[in-house]
Structure formats: structure tokens, C-alpha cells
Design an enzyme around this catalytic site. Structure first.
Site, PDB file in Angstrom:
ATOM      1  N   LYS A 113     -32.529 -19.823  47.270  1.00 52.59           N
ATOM      2  CA  LYS A 113     -31.721 -20.935  46.749  1.00 52.59           C
ATOM      3  C   LYS A 113     -32.581 -21.952  46.016  1.00 52.59           C
ATOM      4  CE  LYS A 113     -27.482 -20.208  48.989  1.00 52.59           C
ATOM      5  NZ  LYS A 113     -26.262 -20.598  49.628  1.00 52.59           N
ATOM      6  N   LYS A 195     -26.147  -8.496  46.548  1.00 52.29           N
ATOM      7  CA  LYS A 195     -24.973  -8.661  47.407  1.00 52.29           C
ATOM      8  C   LYS A 195     -23.832  -9.331  46.636  1.00 52.29           C
ATOM      9  CE  LYS A 195     -25.005 -13.081  49.748  1.00 52.29           C
ATOM     10  NZ  LYS A 195     -24.607 -13.825  50.904  1.00 52.29           N
ATOM     11  N   LYS A 198     -20.423 -15.334  45.811  1.00 53.35           N
ATOM     12  CA  LYS A 198     -19.649 -16.248  44.977  1.00 53.35           C
ATOM     13  C   LYS A 198     -20.565 -17.170  44.185  1.00 53.35           C
ATOM     14  CE  LYS A 198     -18.050 -18.265  49.234  1.00 53.35           C
ATOM     15  NZ  LYS A 198     -19.227 -18.769  49.936  1.00 53.35           N
TER      16      LYS A 198
HETATM   17  P1  ATP Z   1     -22.319 -16.564  48.804  1.00 55.84           P
HETATM   18  O1  ATP Z   1     -23.719 -16.030  48.791  1.00 55.84           O
HETATM   19  O2  ATP Z   1     -21.313 -15.495  48.545  1.00 55.84           O
HETATM   20  O3  ATP Z   1     -22.146 -17.793  47.988  1.00 55.84           O
HETATM   21  P2  ATP Z   1     -22.897 -17.404  51.335  1.00 55.84           P
HETATM   22  O4  ATP Z   1     -23.574 -16.223  51.960  1.00 55.84           O
HETATM   23  O5  ATP Z   1     -23.746 -18.460  50.803  1.00 55.84           O
HETATM   24  O6  ATP Z   1     -21.919 -16.932  50.242  1.00 55.84           O
HETATM   25  P3  ATP Z   1     -20.723 -18.131  53.141  1.00 55.84           P
HETATM   26  O7  ATP Z   1     -19.572 -18.245  52.245  1.00 55.84           O
HETATM   27  O8  ATP Z   1     -20.884 -19.276  54.063  1.00 55.84           O
HETATM   28  O9  ATP Z   1     -22.074 -18.080  52.414  1.00 55.84           O
HETATM   29  O10 ATP Z   1     -20.647 -16.788  53.953  1.00 55.84           O
HETATM   30  C1  ATP Z   1     -19.699 -16.665  54.933  1.00 55.84           C
HETATM   31  C2  ATP Z   1     -19.838 -15.379  55.669  1.00 55.84           C
HETATM   32  O11 ATP Z   1     -19.679 -14.266  54.791  1.00 55.84           O
HETATM   33  C3  ATP Z   1     -21.204 -15.196  56.336  1.00 55.84           C
HETATM   34  O12 ATP Z   1     -20.997 -14.680  57.631  1.00 55.84           O
HETATM   35  C4  ATP Z   1     -21.901 -14.213  55.460  1.00 55.84           C
HETATM   36  O13 ATP Z   1     -22.831 -13.442  56.182  1.00 55.84           O
HETATM   37  C5  ATP Z   1     -20.750 -13.357  54.969  1.00 55.84           C
HETATM   38  N1  ATP Z   1     -21.041 -12.736  53.674  1.00 55.84           N
HETATM   39  C6  ATP Z   1     -21.304 -13.354  52.509  1.00 55.84           C
HETATM   40  N2  ATP Z   1     -21.502 -12.468  51.520  1.00 55.84           N
HETATM   41  C7  ATP Z   1     -21.354 -11.229  52.092  1.00 55.84           C
HETATM   42  C8  ATP Z   1     -21.426  -9.883  51.592  1.00 55.84           C
HETATM   43  N3  ATP Z   1     -21.689  -9.633  50.317  1.00 55.84           N
HETATM   44  N4  ATP Z   1     -21.211  -8.871  52.464  1.00 55.84           N
HETATM   45  C9  ATP Z   1     -20.929  -9.110  53.756  1.00 55.84           C
HETATM   46  N5  ATP Z   1     -20.845 -10.349  54.288  1.00 55.84           N
HETATM   47  C10 ATP Z   1     -21.049 -11.403  53.479  1.00 55.84           C
END
Ligand code: ATP
Ligand code: LTN
Length: 332
Positions: A113, A195, A198
């Protein structure tokens, strides 16, 4: 026997996607009968990256509505905003004083990040895992259902809990990560080495949003990047197909060998149609229920208010205990 407590959370930044659902929310819903579950909208965590205020507020409400639409019962579980429970920030401060710079320096999410937001490497981004540890420890949670990317954060949370307990005696439950088998890491449809995310999406076709219409779901899966072998086989050198198999297994609860067998004689076209249809069928009831719920403002308002009160009550118990242990003045 008293039920074990489960805690998990999601940031209200951006639109939730299939990775969030299969990696987290879908598992959450399956745990609600067996455990005392607390599912948080971690809005304070979202502030580590610059947000548009109006959008953040709206996203938080949308996410809470989505939790309920995806099957989380708002009476059985506690669904609430992190910022409505001051205990999170208070405990995070205390735990900051029991966390080492060296430990935080090793966090891969911080490194990622900070390279992505080089203009805003703030202290909150650095101490993010401490706030996350506070979220979990505040409720004495034993189990934390998350996607695979959060493993490292869970480890530091455990380290902090053990360190604190060693100094002051049993104070915190030391939590375990609960990572589902299928769905723990859903990859981008266009760049299956990354992965599904969003905050890091290239194009709309990278991800499936939970509120996408069935037509969009099917069309995005049709456009997913694959390879030229045309054989539905799970292999690391075939990340696109491996991802689609993983999605199919997570939705249908079938195993990888069962899936490979089922599509043994089909090409990618037929397989993609089957994946698209099962994902669309899984998400459609969620989308419909979401549409219904957004019309009921009074209900959502009451969930927000009542659940914040329930969460505060639990949080207060741990905070009192911690304050006493570290030597802060007790209430008169
Ligand atoms: P992003 O990277 O998509 O912006 P994030 O990981 O920063 O999202 P959150 O939205 O808080 O954060 O994630 C919420 C939940 O979703 C967490 O438990 C995370 O592990 C899970 N998660 C996020 N992306 C994935 C993915 N690609 N596959 C499986 N689980 C995921
Ligand atoms: N860091 C997590 C979100 C999160 C969380 C938590 C998950 C914040 N606090 C407590 C589980 C438990 C993420 O970005 N996915």
C-alpha cells in the site's frame, strides 16, 4: 457451553466483489448459527487511504445493507460500524505501546500500500495491523474468518495478545485465523496472477461486483483470460483456468477433481458458461434482497443503532479489564 466468538470485518472503500464474498462474507453466513458472530464495517481502517467523505459514508451504509442481504441476520449477529464503538481506537492506542516498529515494518500489505500511495504514507497505514488486532481482541474473539491475504495480520494480532498476556496475565483470547479452502484467494479475471481487488482493479472486467446483474456476471466470465490448451485442468501454469475452477468449487461446493471430471470433455466455452451461470445464480438473490432492503431506511437505521449499542457493551468489558491491568485510573 458458551459459544465461541467470531469477529471479522471489511473496509467500506469501493464496491464489494466476488473475492470479498467467497473469501469472507459467504463463510460468515455459514457460521452464524454455531458461534456468537460480530461483523464490523471497519470504516476507521478506510481512512488510511484518502476517501471522498460522502462516498465513504454511503459505501459504509451500502456494505452494512449488503451484509444483511447476503444472509447475515442482524439480530443473531452484531453488524455495526467500527467508528460507532470508541473502544476500538482506545484499545488500539494501548496496543500500539506493545507493538514493535520492526514487526510492523515486515507487513507485506504495508509495503504494497505504501508503494501504491507514495504521496500519502501516513502513520495510520503503518499501524493499521494494530487497529485490526484491537478490533479482534476487544471482543475476545477465538476465530477470525478472512481471506488468505490477511494471514500475516492475524499472526501479529496473536503475537500482541500473547505478549500482553505474558506481562499482565490472561487478558485476551488468542485468536485463530479461519481461512476457507475454496475461495480464499480469488484472482483478477483479466490478470489472474493478481488478486481480485477493488482498490487495484485495472478494468471493470477484472472483477465481478456482488451487485452486478446476471448478464454482466456471465459476460465478464466469458471474457476471462485463459490459455490455449482448452482442457479444464487445475495447474499453476494455467492461472486463469485455475481461478475459474476455484470460483466454481467455492460456489458449488464441489471438489477440484470432481470439477475436472465434470468438464473432462468440454472446452473452455462450455465451462465458462457453467461458471458464469452458477455465479449469477448465487448472486442474484443477494442483489434482489439488497434492492428491497435499501427501500427500508428505518429498518437499516434501527440495525445501525441497536447493534452499535450491543457492540459497545461488549467492548466496554474488555476495555475495563485492560485499563485496570495497565494501570489507568478506574472510574470513580
Ligand atoms: P481490496 O484489496 O479488494 O481493496 P482489501 O483486501 O483491502 O480489499 P477488505 O475489503 O477489507 O480489504 O477485505 C474484506 C475481506 O475480503 C477480507 O477477509 C479479505 O481477506 C477478503 N478478500 C479480499 N479480496 C479477496 C480475494 N481476492 N479473494 C478472497 N478473499 C478476499
Ligand atoms: N484488514 C482487513 C479488514 C479488517 C479485519 C479486521 C478483518 C480490519 N479489521 C478484523 C478481520 C478482523 C482487510 O483489509 N481485509
Amino acid at each position: 457451553m458458551t459459544k465461541q466468538t467470531i469477529f471479522s470485518g471489511m473496509q467500506p472503500s469501493g464496491k464489494p466483489h466476488l473475492g470479498n464474498y467467497l473469501g469472507a462474507i459467504k463463510n460468515w453466513a455459514s457460521l452464524q448459527d454455531e458461534y456468537n458472530c460480530i461483523y464490523c464495517i471497519v470504516d476507521l481502517h478506510s481512512l488510511t487511504v484518502r476517501q471522498n467523505s460522502a462516498e465513504l459514508r454511503q459505501n459504509a451504509r451500502n456494505l452494512l445493507t449488503l451484509y444483511i442481504a447476503a444472509g447475515l441476520d442482524a439480530e443473531k449477529n452484531i453488524v455495526y460500524y467500527q467508528s460507532h464503538v470508541p473502544g476500538h481506537a482506545q484499545l488500539a492506542w494501548i496496543l500500539n505501546c506493545y507493538t514493535y516498529m520492526g514487526e510492523l515494518n515486515r507487513m507485506t500489505q504495508f509495503k504494497e500500500k505504501s508503494s501504491k500511495h507514495a504521496e500519502n504514507i501516513n502513520a495510520g497505514l503503518f499501524t493499521y495491523p494494530v487497529l485490526m488486532a484491537a478490533d479482534i481482541l476487544l471482543y475476545q474473539a477465538g476465530l477470525v474468518p478472512v481471506g488468505d491475504d490477511q494471514k500475516q495480520h492475524l499472526e501479529i494480532c496473536r503475537d500482541i495478545a500473547v505478549r500482553f498476556n505474558n506481562i499482565y496475565g490472561d487478558t485476551f483470547t488468542v485468536p485463530e485465523a479461519y481461512i476457507g479452502k475454496a475461495g480464499a484467494r480469488i484472482m483478477s479475471l483479466q490478470e489472474p496472477e493478481k488478486k481480485m481487488s477493488k482498490s487495484d482493479a485495472g478494468t471493470e472486467n477484472d472483477l465481478i461486483y456482488l451487485l452486478d446483474e446476471p448478464k454482466a456476471v456471465i459476460s465478464k466470465i466469458k471474457k476471462a483470460v485463459t490459455d490455449s490448451e482448452n482442457q479444464v485442468r487445475f495447474a499453476p501454469e494455467k492461472p486463469g483456468i485455475a481461478n475459474l475452477i476455484n470460483i466454481y468449487c467455492a460456489v458449488t461446493k464441489k471438489t477440484v477433481p470432481e470439477t475436472e471430471k465434470e468438464f473432462e470433455n468440454s472446452g473452455y466455452g462450455a465451462f465458462k458458461t457453467a461458471v458464469g451461470e452458477c455465479v449469477a445464480a448465487e448472486l442474484e438473490p443477494v442483489r434482489r434482497r439488497y434492492e428491497e432492503l435499501t427501500k427500508d431506511k428505518a429498518y437499516i437505521d434501527s440495525v445501525i443503532k441497536n447493534n452499535a449499542a450491543r457492540a459497545n457493551e461488549l467492548a466496554e468489558r474488555t476495555l475495563k479489564k485492560v485499563s485496570k491491568k495497565v494501570g489507568l485510573p478506574l472510574e470513580i
